[in-house]
Motif scaffolding. Sequence first.
Motif, PDB file in Angstrom:
ATOM      1  N   VAL A 154     -14.115   0.125  11.395  1.00 53.15           N
ATOM      2  CA  VAL A 154     -14.274   1.179  10.397  1.00 53.15           C
ATOM      3  C   VAL A 154     -13.076   1.203   9.462  1.00 53.15           C
ATOM      4  CG1 VAL A 154     -14.402   3.681  10.050  1.00 53.15           C
ATOM      5  CG2 VAL A 154     -15.783   2.599  11.833  1.00 53.15           C
ATOM      6  N   ASN A 155     -11.878   1.047  10.024  1.00 58.59           N
ATOM      7  CA  ASN A 155     -10.678   0.989   9.194  1.00 58.59           C
ATOM      8  C   ASN A 155     -10.758  -0.189   8.228  1.00 58.59           C
ATOM      9  OD1 ASN A 155      -7.694   1.644   8.638  1.00 58.59           O
ATOM     10  ND2 ASN A 155      -7.563  -0.481   9.327  1.00 58.59           N
ATOM     11  N   PHE A 156     -11.242  -1.321   8.710  1.00 53.21           N
ATOM     12  CA  PHE A 156     -11.371  -2.517   7.877  1.00 53.21           C
ATOM     13  C   PHE A 156     -12.348  -2.280   6.736  1.00 53.21           C
ATOM     14  CE2 PHE A 156     -13.535  -6.606   7.002  1.00 53.21           C
ATOM     15  CZ  PHE A 156     -12.447  -7.328   6.537  1.00 53.21           C
ATOM     16  N   TYR A 157     -13.458  -1.600   7.017  1.00 52.42           N
ATOM     17  CA  TYR A 157     -14.442  -1.328   5.963  1.00 52.42           C
ATOM     18  C   TYR A 157     -13.836  -0.461   4.867  1.00 52.42           C
ATOM     19  CZ  TYR A 157     -17.633  -2.856   9.672  1.00 52.42           C
ATOM     20  OH  TYR A 157     -18.250  -3.556  10.675  1.00 52.42           O
ATOM     21  N   VAL A 158     -13.057   0.545   5.281  1.00 50.88           N
ATOM     22  CA  VAL A 158     -12.399   1.406   4.296  1.00 50.88           C
ATOM     23  C   VAL A 158     -11.390   0.602   3.481  1.00 50.88           C
ATOM     24  CG1 VAL A 158     -10.896   3.412   3.974  1.00 50.88           C
ATOM     25  CG2 VAL A 158     -12.744   3.501   5.658  1.00 50.88           C
ATOM     26  N   TRP A 195       0.830  -1.206   0.000  1.00 57.81           N
ATOM     27  CA  TRP A 195       0.000   0.000   0.000  1.00 57.81           C
ATOM     28  C   TRP A 195       0.864   1.257   0.000  1.00 57.81           C
ATOM     29  CZ3 TRP A 195      -0.580   4.011   3.569  1.00 57.81           C
ATOM     30  CH2 TRP A 195      -1.688   4.834   3.386  1.00 57.81           C
ATOM     31  N   ILE A 196       1.915   1.260   0.799  1.00 63.08           N
ATOM     32  CA  ILE A 196       2.805   2.425   0.865  1.00 63.08           C
ATOM     33  C   ILE A 196       3.484   2.655  -0.484  1.00 63.08           C
ATOM     34  CG2 ILE A 196       4.953   3.307   1.863  1.00 63.08           C
ATOM     35  CD1 ILE A 196       4.107   2.002   4.511  1.00 63.08           C
ATOM     36  N   GLY A 207      -8.436   6.109   1.012  1.00 59.69           N
ATOM     37  CA  GLY A 207      -7.525   5.170   1.651  1.00 59.69           C
ATOM     38  C   GLY A 207      -6.350   5.868   2.303  1.00 59.69           C
ATOM     39  N   LEU A 208      -5.864   6.959   1.686  1.00 60.32           N
ATOM     40  CA  LEU A 208      -4.735   7.697   2.246  1.00 60.32           C
ATOM     41  C   LEU A 208      -5.109   8.323   3.580  1.00 60.32           C
ATOM     42  CD1 LEU A 208      -1.865   8.800   1.953  1.00 60.32           C
ATOM     43  CD2 LEU A 208      -2.819  10.741   0.695  1.00 60.32           C
ATOM     44  N   ALA A 209      -6.289   8.929   3.663  1.00 59.32           N
ATOM     45  CA  ALA A 209      -6.729   9.563   4.902  1.00 59.32           C
ATOM     46  C   ALA A 209      -6.816   8.543   6.039  1.00 59.32           C
ATOM     47  CB  ALA A 209      -8.082  10.232   4.690  1.00 59.32           C
ATOM     48  N   MET A 210      -7.467   7.412   5.770  1.00 62.75           N
ATOM     49  CA  MET A 210      -7.597   6.383   6.804  1.00 62.75           C
ATOM     50  C   MET A 210      -6.260   5.740   7.107  1.00 62.75           C
ATOM     51  SD  MET A 210      -9.428   4.864   9.007  1.00 62.75           S
ATOM     52  CE  MET A 210     -11.122   5.304   8.584  1.00 62.75           C
ATOM     53  N   GLY A 211      -5.428   5.554   6.079  1.00 61.38           N
ATOM     54  CA  GLY A 211      -4.120   4.939   6.287  1.00 61.38           C
ATOM     55  C   GLY A 211      -3.220   5.777   7.179  1.00 61.38           C
TER      56      GLY A 211
END
Length: 235
Positions: A132-136, A27-28, A177-181
């Motif tokens: 919530v993180n998992f859903y994103v 992901w990174i 994804g960036l915001a949550m990551g």
Amino acid sequence: MARTTGKKIKKFSLSQRIFHWLYGVSWILLVLTGSIFLWRANPESAATGLGPYLQGSVGAAARTLHRIAALGLMAAPLVWIFGDFKTVLPDLKELFSFGKDDLRYMLVAPLHYTTGKPALPPQGKYNGGHKVNFYVVVLTFIAFVVTGLGMWFGRGTIPDEAFNNMRMVHSIAFWGGLAMGLLHIYLTMIHPFTSRSLSAMVNGWVDLRYAAAEHSRWVETATKNGTAQIVEEGK
């Protein structure tokens, strides 16, 4: 509950940890290389900002790395599924079960982690924030795979409108994804209290006292039914 000080509890298996780190590193790399593409998603457009880096050998290397990382991202879930299948269904069942205590957690967590009050509601192996993180992650994963493969193999064969729509969805997934990551990285590696959970993804174990405070329902249930793996610190 029995004494928790000086003890630790097993939370994640080796396969789960490999899955997490393979997904995270991929992901990174996708974020770093993808951020360049945002400046010049269409190779025929004028190169601006970071766009010039997509030209020549550097651009070719960035695209190759992006695609390798994409393969790593798609392969990551398979590591968990084939490496430790017995945990997949129970964990997914809990992750997709969002109850009142999870909602309460989301409401009180920001204040709790800055002032210490109010107390957190009982949580399972995964708290409301994890869910919530998992859903994103799931939603962005689907968006990345569908649109990414479409753009990778469909350039020049699919209609321009469809291609542009895929690119737009891909970009939206990128920003979401960036915001949550970034929030996930902050909470697990920087925040003075929640960063204590990082050990679970390093060696699989987490401090029992911390787990009892953060995931009381999980610790109590696992201890009661005999599935909890608890050892003294240092072992």
